[in-house]
Design an enzyme around this catalytic site. Structure first.
Site, PDB file in Angstrom:
ATOM      1  N   GLU A   1       4.592   6.551   3.585  1.00 44.13           N
ATOM      2  CA  GLU A   1       4.444   6.708   5.031  1.00 44.13           C
ATOM      3  C   GLU A   1       3.025   6.261   5.399  1.00 44.13           C
ATOM      4  O   GLU A   1       2.061   6.739   4.791  1.00 44.13           O
ATOM      5  CB  GLU A   1       4.653   8.165   5.428  1.00 44.13           C
ATOM      6  CG  GLU A   1       6.050   8.678   5.162  1.00 44.13           C
ATOM      7  CD  GLU A   1       6.182  10.150   5.516  1.00 44.13           C
ATOM      8  OE1 GLU A   1       6.105  10.478   6.711  1.00 44.13           O
ATOM      9  OE2 GLU A   1       6.354  10.967   4.597  1.00 44.13           O
TER      10      GLU A   1
ATOM     11  N   ARG B   1       6.023  15.837  -9.118  1.00 45.75           N
ATOM     12  CA  ARG B   1       4.843  15.180  -8.575  1.00 45.75           C
ATOM     13  C   ARG B   1       3.634  15.522  -9.439  1.00 45.75           C
ATOM     14  O   ARG B   1       3.642  16.490 -10.199  1.00 45.75           O
ATOM     15  CB  ARG B   1       4.610  15.593  -7.127  1.00 45.75           C
ATOM     16  CG  ARG B   1       4.206  17.035  -6.943  1.00 45.75           C
ATOM     17  CD  ARG B   1       4.254  17.449  -5.484  1.00 45.75           C
ATOM     18  NE  ARG B   1       3.518  16.521  -4.633  1.00 45.75           N
ATOM     19  CZ  ARG B   1       3.563  16.547  -3.307  1.00 45.75           C
ATOM     20  NH1 ARG B   1       4.326  17.441  -2.691  1.00 45.75           N
ATOM     21  NH2 ARG B   1       2.855  15.704  -2.595  1.00 45.75           N
TER      22      ARG B   1
ATOM     23  N   LYS C   1      -2.320  15.201   1.441  1.00 44.17           N
ATOM     24  CA  LYS C   1      -2.896  14.332   2.470  1.00 44.17           C
ATOM     25  C   LYS C   1      -3.501  15.150   3.600  1.00 44.17           C
ATOM     26  O   LYS C   1      -4.517  14.778   4.174  1.00 44.17           O
ATOM     27  CB  LYS C   1      -1.798  13.425   3.020  1.00 44.17           C
ATOM     28  CG  LYS C   1      -1.812  12.009   2.470  1.00 44.17           C
ATOM     29  CD  LYS C   1      -0.928  11.126   3.327  1.00 44.17           C
ATOM     30  CE  LYS C   1       0.011  10.329   2.436  1.00 44.17           C
ATOM     31  NZ  LYS C   1       0.896   9.479   3.243  1.00 44.17           N
TER      32      LYS C   1
END
Length: 560
Positions: A43, A269, A279
């Site tokens: 994204e 992850r 983020k």
């Protein structure tokens, strides 16, 4: 859950191909594994970090291993948080890591017309409806993990009414948050993601690619599976938080009318000790001015690692070593440090730099004389050759290499003690000077002219070898010593984010003149100190700034 682990393919080589991701691929594709088509779908709402590097290496590496393809695709469905700045940085990072998407660069926004067409199809088939519940009301109707949800009072609108309202949503007749388009699935499903999820919301926001054409945007869970199906992706590899979303992914694909049927596979992850991997948290550090932008060398962003001096090869090696599993775990950050040391140990030129200088005057060295002494560029790689380093009467050494009253087993310079200067001579301390505060300001030595090159003709031994720089020709530079940015538990939701107060130390350094012509591609080992590179943002020809990539010492021991 038992851990299933495999190595990440790097440069098309992979030893362990019998684990879960490879088993799925071979099970699905049989002998025709060249049909494998993966994608890396960031994204564009921030800069990529080391966790994304793991996904990049995995997706592009699998495609290379099996002779398939990998797309770079931007999931740009949330215009309020996205920007072309992030698009450009992501493209730069993927290329820098060594991967090529060739002509397969895609944007979710390119498919907005197709998404709308499929949404209309779902409405016509009675599988989607326009809902007037606001966000809080929707939460109340959704139910809990232990109790079923309730149908929206708008769930039984007619197809005609839904088509009319959805068209009016598209035309911008309604305010943000007043209406959504929801899939009609099952409000009693044990999986909350299947309880009539929102697939379109109203957002009057300018999009970085489509401008003001749209004021309704698809939700990620609706757009992502459609993107995969449109592009012919065979295996959609994502992180474990999407495991519960897989039934919705499959539902969207199955009801889309598209031919391709991609398979979603989840892996754990990356978690790193002493490292922020969110983020949202990283953005907060940038916006609050606690770091020098997204590329601050302490940041785990790929651009930060690049500025710090990490190499693409070291990051690919790190991703290969940590492998891929379904079990969440936290990797020791020292492994990443080990990988860059391992990459540079035979590549980097070893130079002399003094970061805490004290002057040494060699009393019996000829006044006004300078000689050039040969020093090997890398003791572990003879192929890098030798260079000549200037030497004269006055030099600098590290302050910690002198002790007025030496402790036991201190083999460096002290009164009446002799040491070897790297590539130069034996010197012996005959005195020193101090200021009014008791700090040593100058050390006086004599040298043995017959010990040139660091060897004595009479066979006497010295235990200490010191690095040094010639005072007259030394290059003054700034050295930035970086350490782990965060203290323990950096993402504790109940606690503050506490930065390591020692994550950056700045020192005035003297470096041998061979670094004057250094480029941003060069990596150096500052002898006995660490690996360094020029700072890409602040270093100038007239004022060099060196970043310490990692110190020389490591606590990490690779598995045998």
């Amino acid at each position: 859950m038992a851990e299933e682990k495999t190595n990440t393919p790097v440069n098309g080589e992979l030893s362990g191909t019998g684990n879960f991701i490879h088993n799925y691929i071979q099970e699905d594709l049989g002998e025709n594994t060249q049909r494998l088509h993966t994608r890396f779908p960031p994204e564009p709402n921030g800069y990529l970090h080391i966790g994304h590097a793991k996904s990049i290496c995995l997706n592009f590496g699998l495609a290379k291993l099996y002779g398939g393809k990998c797309n770079l695709r931007f999931d740009d469905t949330n215009p309020s948080k996205e920007d072309t700045e992030y698009v450009e940085s992501i493209e730069r990072d993927v290329k820098w890591l060594g991967f090529d998407w060739e002509d397969r660069l895609y944007f979710a926004s390119s498919y907005f017309d197709k998404f709308y067409e499929i949404a209309v199809k779902l409405i016509k088939e009675g599988k989607a409806f326009v809902c007037d519940l606001n966000a809080e009301e929707m939460r109340q109707y959704r139910g809990t993990l232990s109790s079923a949800g309730k149908n929206s009072p708008y769930r039984d609108r007619t197809v005609e009414e839904n088509l009319d309202l959805f068209e009016r949503m598209k035309k911008g007749e309604f305010a943000d948050g007043t209406r959504t388009l929801r899939a009609k699935i099952d409000m009693a499903s044990p999986n909350i993601n299947m309880r009539d999820p929102v697939i379109y919301r109203i957002a009057h926001a300018n999009h970085h690619k489509t401008g003001d054409k749209w004021c309704i945007y698809p939700m990620y869970d609706f757009a992502h599976p459609l993107e995969d199906a449109i592009e012919g992706i065979t295996h959609s590899i994502c992180t474990m938080e999407f495991e519960d979303h897989r039934p919705l992914y499959d539902w969207v694909v199955a009801n889309s009318g598209l031919e391709a049927k991609p398979r979603q596979i989840e892996f754990a992850r990356l978690g790193l000790t002493n490292t922020l991997m969110s983020k949202r948290y990283l953005r907060a550090l940038v916006e609050e001015g606690k770091v020098d932008g997204w590329d601050d060398p302490r940041m785990p962003t790929i651009c930060g690692l690049r500025r710090r001096g990490y190499t693409p090869a070291s990051i690919r090696d790190f991703c290969e070593r940590i492998g891929v599993s379904k079990a969440n775990s936290k990797v020791d950050s020292s492994l990443l440090d080990y990988c860059i040391r391992d990459d540079l140990k035979e590549k980097a030129k070893v130079v002399m730099a003094v970061l805490d200088p004290v002057k040494v005057v060699i009393d019996n060295y000829p006044e006004g004389q300078t000689e050039m002494l040969p020093v090997e560029n890398n003791p572990e790689n003879e192929g890098l050759g030798v260079r000549e380093v200037p030497f004269s009467k006055e030099i600098y050494i590290e302050r910690e290499d002198f002790m007025e009253e030496p402790v036991k087993k201190f083999f460096r310079l002290a009164p009446d003690k002799e040491v070897r200067l790297k590539g130069a001579y034996f010197v012996k301390c005959v005195g020193f000077e101090k200021d009014e505060k008791g700090n040593v300001t100058e050390i006086h030595c004599t040298y043995d002219p017959l010990s040139k090159g660091g060897n004595s003709p009479d066979g006497r031994k010295v235990k200490g070898t010191l690095h040094w720089v010639n005072a007259a020709t030394a290059v003054e530079a700034e050295a930035r010593l970086y350490d782990y940015m965060m203290l323990d538990n950096p993402e504790d939701p109940d606690g503050p984010i506490i930065m390591n107060p020692d994550s950056l130390q700045v020192k005035k350094a003297y470096v041998e003149p061979s670094v004057k012509n250094a480029t941003l591609d060069d990596r150096f080992q500052f002898m006995r100190n660490g690996y360094y590179c020029l700072d890409s943002k602040d270093s100038k020809a007239e004022a060099l700034v060196f970043n310490r990539i990692v110190p020389l010492k490591s606590s990490f021991k690779p598995a045998k």
